[in-house]
Design a protein around this motif. Structure first.
Motif, PDB file in Angstrom:
ATOM      1  N   ALA A 172       0.805  -1.218   0.000  1.00  0.00           N
ATOM      2  CA  ALA A 172       0.000   0.000   0.000  1.00  0.00           C
ATOM      3  C   ALA A 172       0.843   1.276   0.000  1.00  0.00           C
ATOM      4  CB  ALA A 172      -0.920   0.018   1.218  1.00  0.00           C
ATOM      5  N   ALA A 173       2.009   1.223   0.608  1.00  0.00           N
ATOM      6  CA  ALA A 173       2.828   2.434   0.727  1.00  0.00           C
ATOM      7  C   ALA A 173       4.264   2.052   1.020  1.00  0.00           C
ATOM      8  CB  ALA A 173       2.299   3.312   1.861  1.00  0.00           C
ATOM      9  N   LEU A 174       5.151   2.995   0.773  1.00  0.00           N
ATOM     10  CA  LEU A 174       6.548   2.794   1.150  1.00  0.00           C
ATOM     11  C   LEU A 174       6.677   2.895   2.658  1.00  0.00           C
ATOM     12  CD1 LEU A 174       8.405   4.950  -1.518  1.00  0.00           C
ATOM     13  CD2 LEU A 174       8.311   2.466  -1.382  1.00  0.00           C
ATOM     14  N   PRO A 175       7.532   2.111   3.257  1.00  0.00           N
ATOM     15  CA  PRO A 175       7.743   2.218   4.707  1.00  0.00           C
ATOM     16  C   PRO A 175       8.247   3.615   5.059  1.00  0.00           C
ATOM     17  CG  PRO A 175       8.789   0.240   3.826  1.00  0.00           C
ATOM     18  CD  PRO A 175       8.344   1.055   2.656  1.00  0.00           C
ATOM     19  N   SER A 176       7.762   4.150   6.165  1.00  0.00           N
ATOM     20  CA  SER A 176       8.178   5.495   6.565  1.00  0.00           C
ATOM     21  C   SER A 176       9.649   5.530   6.962  1.00  0.00           C
ATOM     22  CB  SER A 176       7.315   5.995   7.722  1.00  0.00           C
ATOM     23  OG  SER A 176       7.429   5.112   8.817  1.00  0.00           O
ATOM     24  N   HIS A 177      10.185   4.415   7.369  1.00  0.00           N
ATOM     25  CA  HIS A 177      11.597   4.342   7.766  1.00  0.00           C
ATOM     26  C   HIS A 177      12.390   3.573   6.700  1.00  0.00           C
ATOM     27  CE1 HIS A 177       9.471   0.842   9.233  1.00  0.00           C
ATOM     28  NE2 HIS A 177      10.611   0.175   9.253  1.00  0.00           N
ATOM     29  N   ALA A 178      12.107   3.909   5.452  1.00  0.00           N
ATOM     30  CA  ALA A 178      12.692   3.169   4.335  1.00  0.00           C
ATOM     31  C   ALA A 178      14.209   3.338   4.279  1.00  0.00           C
ATOM     32  CB  ALA A 178      12.085   3.654   3.028  1.00  0.00           C
ATOM     33  N   PRO A 179      14.916   2.213   4.166  1.00  0.00           N
ATOM     34  CA  PRO A 179      16.362   2.291   4.004  1.00  0.00           C
ATOM     35  C   PRO A 179      16.721   2.724   2.579  1.00  0.00           C
ATOM     36  CG  PRO A 179      15.647   0.011   3.978  1.00  0.00           C
ATOM     37  CD  PRO A 179      14.434   0.849   4.248  1.00  0.00           C
ATOM     38  N   ASP A 180      17.966   3.014   2.368  1.00  0.00           N
ATOM     39  CA  ASP A 180      18.370   3.453   1.034  1.00  0.00           C
ATOM     40  C   ASP A 180      18.343   2.279   0.050  1.00  0.00           C
ATOM     41  OD1 ASP A 180      20.848   2.019   1.033  1.00  0.00           O
ATOM     42  OD2 ASP A 180      21.765   3.625   2.180  1.00  0.00           O
ATOM     43  N   PRO A 181      18.283   2.592  -1.252  1.00  0.00           N
ATOM     44  CA  PRO A 181      18.201   1.536  -2.264  1.00  0.00           C
ATOM     45  C   PRO A 181      19.396   0.577  -2.258  1.00  0.00           C
ATOM     46  CG  PRO A 181      17.637   3.657  -3.210  1.00  0.00           C
ATOM     47  CD  PRO A 181      18.146   3.917  -1.820  1.00  0.00           C
ATOM     48  N   LEU A 182      20.576   1.068  -1.888  1.00  0.00           N
ATOM     49  CA  LEU A 182      21.745   0.188  -1.833  1.00  0.00           C
ATOM     50  C   LEU A 182      21.551  -0.886  -0.767  1.00  0.00           C
ATOM     51  CD1 LEU A 182      24.521  -0.525  -2.909  1.00  0.00           C
ATOM     52  CD2 LEU A 182      25.497   1.102  -1.280  1.00  0.00           C
ATOM     53  N   ALA A 183      20.991  -0.512   0.371  1.00  0.00           N
ATOM     54  CA  ALA A 183      20.716  -1.499   1.428  1.00  0.00           C
ATOM     55  C   ALA A 183      19.699  -2.527   0.938  1.00  0.00           C
ATOM     56  CB  ALA A 183      20.217  -0.804   2.691  1.00  0.00           C
ATOM     57  N   ALA A 184      18.704  -2.081   0.190  1.00  0.00           N
ATOM     58  CA  ALA A 184      17.701  -3.009  -0.341  1.00  0.00           C
ATOM     59  C   ALA A 184      18.337  -3.975  -1.336  1.00  0.00           C
ATOM     60  CB  ALA A 184      16.563  -2.233  -0.999  1.00  0.00           C
ATOM     61  N   ALA A 185      19.199  -3.456  -2.205  1.00  0.00           N
ATOM     62  CA  ALA A 185      19.875  -4.315  -3.178  1.00  0.00           C
ATOM     63  C   ALA A 185      20.786  -5.314  -2.463  1.00  0.00           C
ATOM     64  CB  ALA A 185      20.676  -3.467  -4.164  1.00  0.00           C
ATOM     65  N   ALA A 186      21.471  -4.851  -1.419  1.00  0.00           N
ATOM     66  CA  ALA A 186      22.346  -5.741  -0.655  1.00  0.00           C
ATOM     67  C   ALA A 186      21.537  -6.840   0.024  1.00  0.00           C
ATOM     68  CB  ALA A 186      23.134  -4.940   0.379  1.00  0.00           C
ATOM     69  N   ALA A 187      20.386  -6.488   0.574  1.00  0.00           N
ATOM     70  CA  ALA A 187      19.535  -7.485   1.238  1.00  0.00           C
ATOM     71  C   ALA A 187      19.059  -8.535   0.247  1.00  0.00           C
ATOM     72  CB  ALA A 187      18.346  -6.799   1.899  1.00  0.00           C
ATOM     73  N   GLU A 188      18.691  -8.085  -0.940  1.00  0.00           N
ATOM     74  CA  GLU A 188      18.240  -9.043  -1.952  1.00  0.00           C
ATOM     75  C   GLU A 188      19.397  -9.954  -2.371  1.00  0.00           C
ATOM     76  OE1 GLU A 188      15.984  -9.304  -6.244  1.00  0.00           O
ATOM     77  OE2 GLU A 188      16.232  -7.359  -5.299  1.00  0.00           O
ATOM     78  N   PHE A 189      20.579  -9.384  -2.558  1.00  0.00           N
ATOM     79  CA  PHE A 189      21.746 -10.178  -2.924  1.00  0.00           C
ATOM     80  C   PHE A 189      22.059 -11.220  -1.856  1.00  0.00           C
ATOM     81  CE2 PHE A 189      26.347 -10.900  -2.566  1.00  0.00           C
ATOM     82  CZ  PHE A 189      26.567 -11.543  -3.776  1.00  0.00           C
ATOM     83  N   VAL A 190      22.049 -10.808  -0.599  1.00  0.00           N
ATOM     84  CA  VAL A 190      22.341 -11.730   0.495  1.00  0.00           C
ATOM     85  C   VAL A 190      21.317 -12.857   0.522  1.00  0.00           C
ATOM     86  CG1 VAL A 190      22.401 -11.943   3.020  1.00  0.00           C
ATOM     87  CG2 VAL A 190      23.613 -10.070   1.901  1.00  0.00           C
ATOM     88  N   ALA A 191      20.041 -12.528   0.324  1.00  0.00           N
ATOM     89  CA  ALA A 191      18.996 -13.555   0.318  1.00  0.00           C
ATOM     90  C   ALA A 191      19.237 -14.575  -0.795  1.00  0.00           C
ATOM     91  CB  ALA A 191      17.619 -12.915   0.169  1.00  0.00           C
ATOM     92  N   VAL A 192      19.592 -14.096  -1.975  1.00  0.00           N
ATOM     93  CA  VAL A 192      19.849 -14.996  -3.102  1.00  0.00           C
ATOM     94  C   VAL A 192      21.111 -15.818  -2.838  1.00  0.00           C
ATOM     95  CG1 VAL A 192      20.437 -15.115  -5.549  1.00  0.00           C
ATOM     96  CG2 VAL A 192      18.613 -13.596  -4.782  1.00  0.00           C
ATOM     97  N   ALA A 193      22.165 -15.160  -2.352  1.00  0.00           N
ATOM     98  CA  ALA A 193      23.417 -15.876  -2.072  1.00  0.00           C
ATOM     99  C   ALA A 193      23.186 -16.979  -1.039  1.00  0.00           C
ATOM    100  CB  ALA A 193      24.489 -14.895  -1.586  1.00  0.00           C
ATOM    101  N   ARG A 194      22.416 -16.683  -0.013  1.00  0.00           N
ATOM    102  CA  ARG A 194      22.117 -17.705   1.004  1.00  0.00           C
ATOM    103  C   ARG A 194      21.313 -18.850   0.406  1.00  0.00           C
ATOM    104  NH1 ARG A 194      20.514 -13.758   6.015  1.00  0.00           N
ATOM    105  NH2 ARG A 194      22.621 -13.460   6.818  1.00  0.00           N
TER     106      ARG A 194
END
Length: 122
Positions: free
Chosen positions: A80-102
């Motif tokens: 419905a909306a972006l989180p109000s405490h949204a992290p930066d896009p680099l952190a999001a990309a890193a999280a996705e990479f870590v999830a895939v790597a794991r």
């Protein structure tokens, strides 16, 4: 509907519901799951992740309380909306990479080596 790329590590000390919630926040804030995206049902995501439905329900409920998700009978659970405490896009990309790597079984060192190798390519 494709399930979001979420990986839960039951051995890392962070409750599974929080891992799901935090990864959804990163995927939403990073644009991987844009506003309007329909998420899998609680049962489906729980089955995909090997978790109890109540675990995923708690993550969804936390995000719904924060206004990030909405749930309705006809449309299901939707971003419905972006989180109000949204992290930066680099952190999001890193999280996705870590999830895939794991999910591929890569160790932290192997994942870091893969990133370093790509940075050295010009």
């Amino acid at each position: 509907m494709t399930a979001p790329r979420i990986v839960v590590d039951v051995d890392n000390g962070v409750p599974p519901w929080r891992q799901v919630r935090d990864q959804l926040v990163l995927l939403i804030s990073g644009g991987v799951l844009p506003v309007g995206t329909r998420l899998p049902t609680i049962r489906q995501l729980a089955a995909d992740l090997g978790l109890a439905a109540g675990t995923v329900a708690r993550a969804y409920r936390e995000l719904e309380t924060g206004g990030v998700l909405t749930t309705g009978r006809r449309q299901g659970t939707v971003v419905a909306a972006l989180p109000s405490h949204a992290p930066d896009p680099l952190a999001a990309a890193a999280a996705e990479f870590v999830a895939v790597a794991r999910s591929l079984g890569a160790s932290e060192g192997e994942a870091l080596d893969a990133v370093r190798a790509l940075y050295s390519v010009e």
